[in-house]
Design a protein around this motif. Structure first.
Motif, short mmCIF file in Angstrom:
data_model
loop_
_atom_site.label_atom_id
_atom_site.label_comp_id
_atom_site.label_asym_id
_atom_site.label_seq_id
_atom_site.Cartn_x
_atom_site.Cartn_y
_atom_site.Cartn_z
N VAL A 80 16.81 -12.67 13.81
CA VAL A 80 17.69 -11.41 13.84
C VAL A 80 17.47 -10.59 12.61
N ASP A 81 17.13 -9.36 12.72
CA ASP A 81 17.02 -8.64 11.50
C ASP A 81 17.81 -7.26 11.51
N GLY A 82 17.76 -6.45 10.55
CA GLY A 82 18.81 -5.43 10.58
C GLY A 82 18.28 -4.06 11.51
N SER A 83 17.22 -4.36 12.29
CA SER A 83 16.79 -3.27 13.20
C SER A 83 16.94 -3.76 14.62
N THR A 84 17.58 -5.03 14.80
CA THR A 84 17.86 -5.27 16.17
C THR A 84 19.19 -5.61 16.50
N SER A 125 24.29 -3.99 1.39
CA SER A 125 23.14 -4.10 0.92
C SER A 125 21.96 -5.14 1.54
N GLY A 126 20.89 -4.83 1.95
CA GLY A 126 20.21 -5.81 2.57
C GLY A 126 20.13 -5.72 4.07
N ALA A 127 21.05 -4.95 4.62
CA ALA A 127 21.18 -4.66 5.92
C ALA A 127 20.01 -4.05 6.54
N GLY A 128 18.98 -3.29 5.98
CA GLY A 128 17.87 -2.90 6.59
C GLY A 128 18.08 -1.27 6.71
N LYS A 129 19.00 -0.66 6.15
CA LYS A 129 19.23 0.76 6.32
C LYS A 129 18.11 1.64 6.28
N SER A 130 17.54 1.64 4.91
CA SER A 130 16.37 2.20 4.39
C SER A 130 15.07 1.95 5.36
N THR A 131 14.80 0.83 5.77
CA THR A 131 13.63 0.55 6.70
C THR A 131 13.78 1.27 8.08
N TRP A 132 15.02 1.10 8.36
CA TRP A 132 15.30 1.53 9.81
C TRP A 132 15.37 3.08 9.75
N ALA A 133 15.58 3.61 8.66
CA ALA A 133 15.64 5.03 8.56
C ALA A 133 14.04 5.63 8.40
N ASP A 134 13.25 4.90 7.92
CA ASP A 134 12.08 5.18 7.62
C ASP A 134 11.39 5.16 8.93
N GLU A 135 11.82 4.45 9.86
CA GLU A 135 11.15 4.26 11.33
C GLU A 135 11.39 5.37 12.28
N GLN A 219 23.91 -13.84 6.21
CA GLN A 219 23.05 -14.62 5.63
C GLN A 219 21.46 -13.83 5.59
N VAL A 220 21.27 -13.18 6.43
CA VAL A 220 20.21 -12.28 6.37
C VAL A 220 20.14 -11.41 5.20
N CYS A 221 21.30 -10.67 5.19
CA CYS A 221 21.31 -9.80 3.80
C CYS A 221 21.16 -10.72 2.66
N ARG A 222 21.62 -11.83 2.60
CA ARG A 222 21.59 -12.68 1.47
C ARG A 222 20.13 -12.93 1.13
N GLU A 223 19.44 -13.37 2.06
CA GLU A 223 18.15 -13.71 2.05
C GLU A 223 17.26 -12.62 1.52
N ARG A 224 17.48 -11.67 2.08
CA ARG A 224 16.82 -10.54 1.47
C ARG A 224 17.06 -9.95 0.25
N ASN A 225 18.25 -10.27 -0.35
CA ASN A 225 18.67 -9.93 -1.59
C ASN A 225 18.01 -10.77 -2.54
N ARG A 226 17.92 -11.92 -2.16
CA ARG A 226 17.24 -12.95 -3.10
C ARG A 226 15.80 -12.47 -3.32
N LYS A 227 15.23 -11.78 -2.41
CA LYS A 227 13.96 -11.55 -2.58
C LYS A 227 13.51 -10.08 -3.51
#
Length: 594
Positions: A80-84, A125-135, A219-227
């Motif tokens: 699962v990621d923010g764009s699915t 934060s980390g939900a994938g908003k900016s990546t999704w917007a760019d797409e 958990q996905v947002c937290r994992e992205r946040n750690r990176k």
């Protein structure tokens, strides 16, 4: 299959034969209504896969089948990621006889985002908003708080610059919304006051407002946040999750239309406000709509060969015909009075020689410019040399200046309409066998013999004009078809046309209904923006798009499906900026899709 899925499948089977689709799966404008007309429209459903065409969701069983598949996919714990997206339900049914309401999705799924509109991305934060917007959007359409922190501060994570960044963000968004431009706000989306202010501004500007909710697992947002180079504190992130869940429910119950971060289609606003239609016709099913290339300007031509090249390109691209205007000088809606304006019947003879199958017509021939016998001879001759490929477009004329300044009388409206009605009868008399006398209210002819007659015995007569009292009545009584503008008044004009047909006792289906469609076609949204800037002149970009039905290929495929469903049988397509074969070949993608 899991027990839960088995139970759900059993309920689906029990309801399949008894229920029609009455779920709370929402249409592109939410709550089962179209944005502009508030009429019920067909639903579209988005699950973890691309959008399921509305036409495939006819029965209760099929709808719940899609839900069951979505539940099964989630049970497999796919990545699962923010764009699915995922299609969620209120709760799992406790038993096969559970209430139908328990199975209704709570998510309002929107697969279409209108351009222009106000789009607000909402998520932690980390939900994938900016990546999704760019797409999905062009860079200039995205107003990002992180980007503006970098502009007014030391970087995107400079929280000390937040106040200044949001001040700039609101100024930019206000300017874009006021100009009627697509505006995408990329923030956490938690500022209720800012969202309300810009939402009201969008309402005043007539723009739809769409909230995109990012239901990305914590958990996905937290994992992205750690990176990240600079992480959001865990406690702050937990607060964002809590705020997002509360806000999601508020947004679902608000006037915002909701997208759940699903793959979307950005559709031109003039298309998005119509009832959704399939992007393509079913395999093997003809669209019932043919296209004629309408050429309204000639100043781009450096030699007559270029017109022949365009005609051949139109034939190769799938156009069924080509048409031109009937004017002595260029009309102000198209160009300057000193631009080239060539004789239409000479031009069509050139096109006839260059092509084999294209139909040929003038849209529309002004009945006040030529004696009726001369017009009848020109048409029958062109039909003869082209092998019977001519349509006769007729109209009462409107451009008084071009005639009065050149010594040609311009009668009153009533007199011109009388002449239009008589011209239809006189032309048919000239094209008929024998040479009998003919007379009408304005024309008297002692001998109507004329040779050669049309190849197929007569020539179809299509009257251009939308006058509701007289012109459309003339169509109903005497013509083979009518030509109208494809704009917002079309539905009303067709209703008036149907009323006239009922009055004279003629089926509307006997008429060929055609539209003049002034448009701009682009391969993608970047190219469309460039073309609009090149051709809009002093008109704002939003007004230009609305007036010209400018859009990408998919926009036009949707739009012409709507026209077809309204009963339109032919579209005379006038491509803005036509200056050769490139635009003609680009439009072939629209024809192929239909």
């Amino acid at each position: 299959m899991s027990p839960a899925i088995a139970e759900l499948s059993g309920l689906v089977r029990s309801l399949y034969c008894r229920c029609l689709v009455r779920s709370r799966i929402m249409t592109p404008w939410g709550r089962g209504e179209a944005w502009s007309s508030r009429r019920p429209v067909k639903p579209e459903v988005a699950g973890s896969n691309p959008v399921v065409p509305a036409t495939s969701l006819h029965t209760c069983g099929e709808v719940f089948g899609q839900i069951a598949q979505s539940v099964e996919r989630r049970s497999e714990k796919a990545e699962v990621d923010g764009s699915t997206p995922s299609l969620t339900t209120e709760r799992s049914p406790p038993h096969p006889g559970a209430s139908l309401a328990l199975l209704r999705p709570t998510v309002r799924v929107v697969s279409i985002v209108p351009d222009p509109s106000l789009v607000w991305l909402i998520g932690p934060s980390g939900a994938g908003k900016s990546t999704w917007a760019d797409e999905h959007f062009r860079d200039v359409e995205i107003v990002s708080s992180d980007h503006l922190r970098a502009v007014v501060g030391s970087g995107p994570n400079d929280l000390a610059a937040s106040e200044a960044a949001f001040d700039v963000l609101e100024r930019i968004a206000t300017a874009r919304i006021s100009a009627g431009l697509l505006t995408v706000i990329d923030t956490l989306g938690f500022d209720d006051e800012l969202r309300d202010r810009l939402g009201r501004l969008a309402d005043d500007a007539g723009l739809p407002r769409v909230a995109v909710l990012f239901d990305t697992p914590d958990q996905v947002c937290r994992e992205r946040n750690r990176k990240r180079d600079r992480t959001v504190p865990a406690k702050v992130l937990s607060g964002q999750f809590k705020r997002f869940r509360a806000l999601s429910q508020e947004i679902d119950e608000s006037d915002w239309e909701v997208v759940r971060a699903t793959p979307i289609q950005i559709v031109a606003g003039h298309v998005a406000t119509t009832e959704p239609t399939p992007a393509t016709a079913p395999a093997g099913e003809p669209s019932g709509l043919d296209f004629h290339l309408h050429i309204s300007s000639f100043d781009w031509m450096e030699s007559p060969d270029q017109l022949a090249d365009v005609a051949r390109a139109a034939e190769e691209a799938g156009f069924s015909g080509v048409s031109v205007m009937d004017h002595l000088i260029q009309i102000p809606q198209v160009g300057r009075a000193w631009d080239d304006m060539l004789d239409p019947y000479v031009l069509l003879a050139n096109a006839a020689a260059a092509t084999e199958h294209l139909r040929l017509g003038v849209l529309v021939t002004n009945v006040t410019l030529r004696p009726i016998a001369v017009l009848a001879k020109m048409l029958s001759t062109l039909d003869y040399v082209s092998g019977g490929r001519v349509d006769c477009g007729l109209g009462a004329g409107w451009f008084a200046k071009e005639q009065t300044e050149r010594g040609i009388s311009f009668p009153t409206d009533a007199e011109r309409l009388d002449l239009l009605e008589d011209t239809i009868g006189a032309l048919r008399a000239f094209w008929a066998a024998g040479g009998k006398p003919w007379s009408g209210s304005t024309i008297r002819i002692a001998d109507t013999s004329m040779y050669p007659r049309p190849v197929h015995g007569s020539i179809p007569i299509i009257v251009g004009g939308g006058g509701e009292l007289r012109t459309l009545r003339i169509v109903a009584e005497h013509a083979d078809g009518c030509n109208l503008f494809s704009g917002p008044t079309l539905s009303h004009k067709l209703d008036v046309m149907a009323d006239h047909c009922n009055t004279v006792g003629r089926p509307l289906s006997e008429l060929l209904l055609t539209v003049l469609d002034v448009t701009m076609v682009a391969d993608d949204r970047d190219q469309l923006a460039d073309l609009i800037e090149r051709h809009r002149g002093s008109i704002s970009a939003s007004d230009f798009r609305r007036r010209t039905s400018a859009g990408v290929i998919d926009d036009h495929v949707r739009r012409f499906h709507v026209l077809r469903d309204q009963g339109i049988g032919r579209a005379y397509v006038s491509l803005i900026g036509l200056d050769g074969v490139e635009q003609v070949r680009r439009f072939s993608r629209v024809i192929d899709a239909l």
